[in-house]
Design a protein around this motif. Structure first.
Motif: not given
Length: 146
Positions: A4-6, A32-39, A11-17
């Motif tokens: 959902q964040a993606e 995760l980078a560039d995350v926002t408050p509504e996520m 941006r997924l920088l590492s992992g996620g799998d």
């Protein structure tokens, strides 16, 4: 939460799998980078190896975002400034605050949650033992007991 964040722009920088070990599926450590408050990853407890990173303009905005949650288990600040740490400790609305560390458990200190994290209960420390105990007062007249 990661997907959902993606979808919302993180941006997924590492992992996620995931990785299968025996009969159990594990999420690999995820950054995760560039995350926002509504996520959701910023609004819910993940209980997984997920680190969402959100840029803020100031300590005040960081504290505001840390307090922008219905949860309040722990918060951490990493700094070399004692006054900055003390301001953070006073302003953040969590039961446990770490300075220059995170997730360090000390049985002498309470593990305290606020709001929907632990519902304000205390674990560890003498207060925690009392919180998980129930007192009972018993008064018996032994004269009729056999």
């Amino acid at each position: 939460m990661v997907r959902q964040a993606e979808r919302l722009g993180a941006r997924l920088l590492s992992g996620g799998d995931t990785e299968q070990i025996g009969d159990v599926q594990f999420l690999r450590p995820t950054l995760l980078a560039d995350v926002t408050p509504e996520m959701r990853v910023m609004q819910e407890e993940t209980f997984g190896p997920v680190l969402p990173v959100m840029k803020v303009a100031s300590d005040e905005e960081g504290i505001e975002q840390a307090n922008n949650s219905r949860y309040g288990l722990t918060a951490s600040i990493f700094t070399t400034s004692r006054s900055r740490a003390e301001q953070f400790i006073a302003a953040v609305d969590t039961g446990t605050v770490y300075v220059n560390r995170c997730n360090f458990v000390d049985a002498r200190l309470g593990w305290i949650g606020q709001h929907y994290s632990g519902n304000g209960s205390v674990a560890l420390a003498p207060e925690g033992l009392q919180a998980f105990s129930a007192r009972k007062s018993v008064n018996i007249d032994p004269s009729d007991l056999k």
